[in-house]
Scaffold this active site. Sequence first.
Site, PDB file in Angstrom:
ATOM      1  CG  HIS A  14      -2.071   0.938   1.068  1.00 59.69           C
ATOM      2  ND1 HIS A  14      -2.011   2.256   1.436  1.00 59.69           N
ATOM      3  CD2 HIS A  14      -3.300   0.740   0.539  1.00 59.69           C
ATOM      4  CE1 HIS A  14      -3.169   2.826   1.144  1.00 59.69           C
ATOM      5  NE2 HIS A  14      -3.965   1.941   0.599  1.00 59.69           N
ATOM      6  CD  GLU A  32      -8.736  -3.703  -3.618  1.00 59.64           C
ATOM      7  OE1 GLU A  32      -9.790  -4.246  -3.249  1.00 59.64           O
ATOM      8  OE2 GLU A  32      -8.720  -2.666  -4.283  1.00 59.64           O
TER       9      GLU A  32
HETATM   10  N1  COA Z   1       4.047  -7.457  -4.645  1.00 57.10           N
HETATM   11  C1  COA Z   1       5.370  -7.483  -4.901  1.00 57.10           C
HETATM   12  N2  COA Z   1       6.160  -6.402  -4.817  1.00 57.10           N
HETATM   13  C2  COA Z   1       5.584  -5.244  -4.465  1.00 57.10           C
HETATM   14  C3  COA Z   1       4.207  -5.166  -4.175  1.00 57.10           C
HETATM   15  C4  COA Z   1       3.437  -6.323  -4.278  1.00 57.10           C
HETATM   16  N3  COA Z   1       2.134  -6.306  -4.036  1.00 57.10           N
HETATM   17  N4  COA Z   1       3.909  -3.882  -3.844  1.00 57.10           N
HETATM   18  C5  COA Z   1       5.034  -3.192  -3.944  1.00 57.10           C
HETATM   19  N5  COA Z   1       6.061  -4.019  -4.311  1.00 57.10           N
HETATM   20  C6  COA Z   1       7.450  -3.658  -4.534  1.00 57.10           C
HETATM   21  C7  COA Z   1       7.564  -2.849  -5.816  1.00 57.10           C
HETATM   22  O1  COA Z   1       7.759  -3.680  -6.942  1.00 57.10           O
HETATM   23  C8  COA Z   1       8.760  -1.979  -5.536  1.00 57.10           C
HETATM   24  O2  COA Z   1       9.908  -2.703  -5.813  1.00 57.10           O
HETATM   25  P1  COA Z   1      11.151  -2.013  -6.580  1.00 57.10           P
HETATM   26  O3  COA Z   1      11.602  -0.925  -5.651  1.00 57.10           O
HETATM   27  O4  COA Z   1      12.115  -3.136  -6.746  1.00 57.10           O
HETATM   28  O5  COA Z   1      10.587  -1.484  -7.875  1.00 57.10           O
HETATM   29  C9  COA Z   1       8.680  -1.750  -4.020  1.00 57.10           C
HETATM   30  O6  COA Z   1       7.876  -2.799  -3.483  1.00 57.10           O
HETATM   31  C10 COA Z   1       8.071  -0.432  -3.653  1.00 57.10           C
HETATM   32  O7  COA Z   1       6.856  -0.338  -4.334  1.00 57.10           O
HETATM   33  P2  COA Z   1       6.209   1.039  -4.809  1.00 57.10           P
HETATM   34  O8  COA Z   1       5.869   0.920  -6.261  1.00 57.10           O
HETATM   35  O9  COA Z   1       6.991   2.207  -4.358  1.00 57.10           O
HETATM   36  O10 COA Z   1       4.944   1.040  -3.952  1.00 57.10           O
HETATM   37  P3  COA Z   1       3.679   1.944  -4.155  1.00 57.10           P
HETATM   38  O11 COA Z   1       3.517   2.782  -2.969  1.00 57.10           O
HETATM   39  O12 COA Z   1       3.611   2.638  -5.459  1.00 57.10           O
HETATM   40  O13 COA Z   1       2.659   0.727  -4.228  1.00 57.10           O
HETATM   41  C11 COA Z   1       0.692  -0.380  -4.594  1.00 57.10           C
HETATM   42  C12 COA Z   1       1.424   0.662  -3.745  1.00 57.10           C
HETATM   43  C13 COA Z   1      -0.649  -0.661  -3.936  1.00 57.10           C
HETATM   44  C14 COA Z   1       0.452   0.200  -5.993  1.00 57.10           C
HETATM   45  C15 COA Z   1       1.542  -1.671  -4.679  1.00 57.10           C
HETATM   46  O14 COA Z   1       1.825  -2.167  -3.396  1.00 57.10           O
HETATM   47  C16 COA Z   1       0.882  -2.731  -5.548  1.00 57.10           C
HETATM   48  O15 COA Z   1       1.004  -2.707  -6.764  1.00 57.10           O
HETATM   49  N6  COA Z   1       0.142  -3.711  -4.902  1.00 57.10           N
HETATM   50  C17 COA Z   1      -0.553  -4.705  -5.659  1.00 57.10           C
HETATM   51  C18 COA Z   1      -1.871  -4.148  -6.178  1.00 57.10           C
HETATM   52  C19 COA Z   1      -2.883  -3.971  -5.074  1.00 57.10           C
HETATM   53  O16 COA Z   1      -3.078  -4.850  -4.242  1.00 57.10           O
HETATM   54  N7  COA Z   1      -3.565  -2.820  -5.117  1.00 57.10           N
HETATM   55  C20 COA Z   1      -4.601  -2.492  -4.172  1.00 57.10           C
HETATM   56  C21 COA Z   1      -4.178  -1.386  -3.267  1.00 57.10           C
HETATM   57  S1  COA Z   1      -5.349  -1.125  -1.981  1.00 57.10           S
END
Ligand code: COA
Length: 368
Positions: free
Chosen positions: A251, A310
């Site tokens: 998140h 989710e």
């Molecule tokens: N599975 C695997 N790796 C994950 C991950 C996940 N669910 N969520 C984040 N990471 C990793 C990213 O790949 C990133 O790695 P990197 O630095 O090697 O590129 C690192 O953790 C940091 O992620 P970041 O993109 O900065 O996090 P964010 O704040 O943008 O992400 C989400 C938030 C929700 C977009 C992300 O956690 C995600 O895509 N989750 C899956 C989708 C989901 O469940 N969405 C519903 C949200 S309520």
Amino acid sequence: MTAPHAPPPEGLEGVVAARTVLSEVDGQAGRLVIRGRSLDDLAGSTRFEDLISLLFEGFFEDLPADLTAALGEARAEVFAQAAYLDAGLAALEPVEAVRALMARLPDGDDLATALRLIAAPAVFTPAVVRVQAGQSPIAPDPALPHAADILRMLTGATPTAAQVAGLDAYLVTVSDHGLNASTFAARVVASTRAGLTSAILAGISALKGPLHGGAPGPVIEMLDGIGAPENARAWIEAALARGERLMGFGHRIYRVRDPRADALKGPVRAMAQGTGARPGRVAFAEAVEAAALDILKTHKPDRPLDTNVEFYTALLLEALDFPPQAFTCVFAMGRVAGWLAHAREQLAGGRLVRPQSVYVGPEPRKAA
Ligand code: COA
């Protein structure tokens, strides 16, 4: 505060872009407060209608004491639009079909417009699901509470008390969540004074992305792909090795467990016990969750990645017989209340949202 010409952080992370009385997301403590009430107190004991009243208080002058009847009338009114659900719309993703039907509603800033916009995803989602399954839409029963009528319009059967309580808990849990992407989009459009319908269409368009409200459908795909608890570790490790993200984890704000995951887990268990449907499904999901959390710890040791809303949303909506491809529409049924309250709050402030960008392109070239 960001200096006017400093490059903004990626994804506007940490940037404060609004003041709100509506909700607070405490990412370190794992706490969600909606208008002075903790989610722990609200979910499981509050009907969606009462949560709407809580969010709307002070933002709509003519709010009725009991919204149930007013919402029932709004559902009956918007059902007329279901006649426009033709083969072309039925061929779209459910969220795109629901959005197209919602776009037929008139714009406005009053309570009647707001109630139609709350009624719209509640009525159009069951209609779209049924038409896509080769069945006819079922008309709303205005006398029923909102959640009970949604489930009746979906299946044609009278839902159990546990199912109604489960849907109410879900709608309340997802109703508002600070300045998430869809709420921000809705506030930007509201600030132009385009009207509530336009603001809500912006919200639903942002919500449909897989990084926001589109995640729970893929959670079911992941569970189905894993199939049995003993496959979980290998499946998850292979997905991460391919560079994929695990849906239902991580998140932007929470650095601990998303409190909404636990708010939904209780209703999911209650429904599983009540209906006996898909025995072992919750235990299986818990085994997958445990494996995922363990593996994510070593996969990203510097980035706490925990269960988000989710994951249990997927189980709850599956138990309520919503098909995975319609999960985002059910999210919209709850979040529309927050979008509307934020849109009215933004309007009350009266200022157009118009940030700046930093130009990093080439200098103007002289004509040869
Ligand atoms: N599975 C695997 N790796 C994950 C991950 C996940 N669910 N969520 C984040 N990471 C990793 C990213 O790949 C990133 O790695 P990197 O630095 O090697 O590129 C690192 O953790 C940091 O992620 P970041 O993109 O900065 O996090 P964010 O704040 O943008 O992400 C989400 C938030 C929700 C977009 C992300 O956690 C995600 O895509 N989750 C899956 C989708 C989901 O469940 N969405 C519903 C949200 S309520």
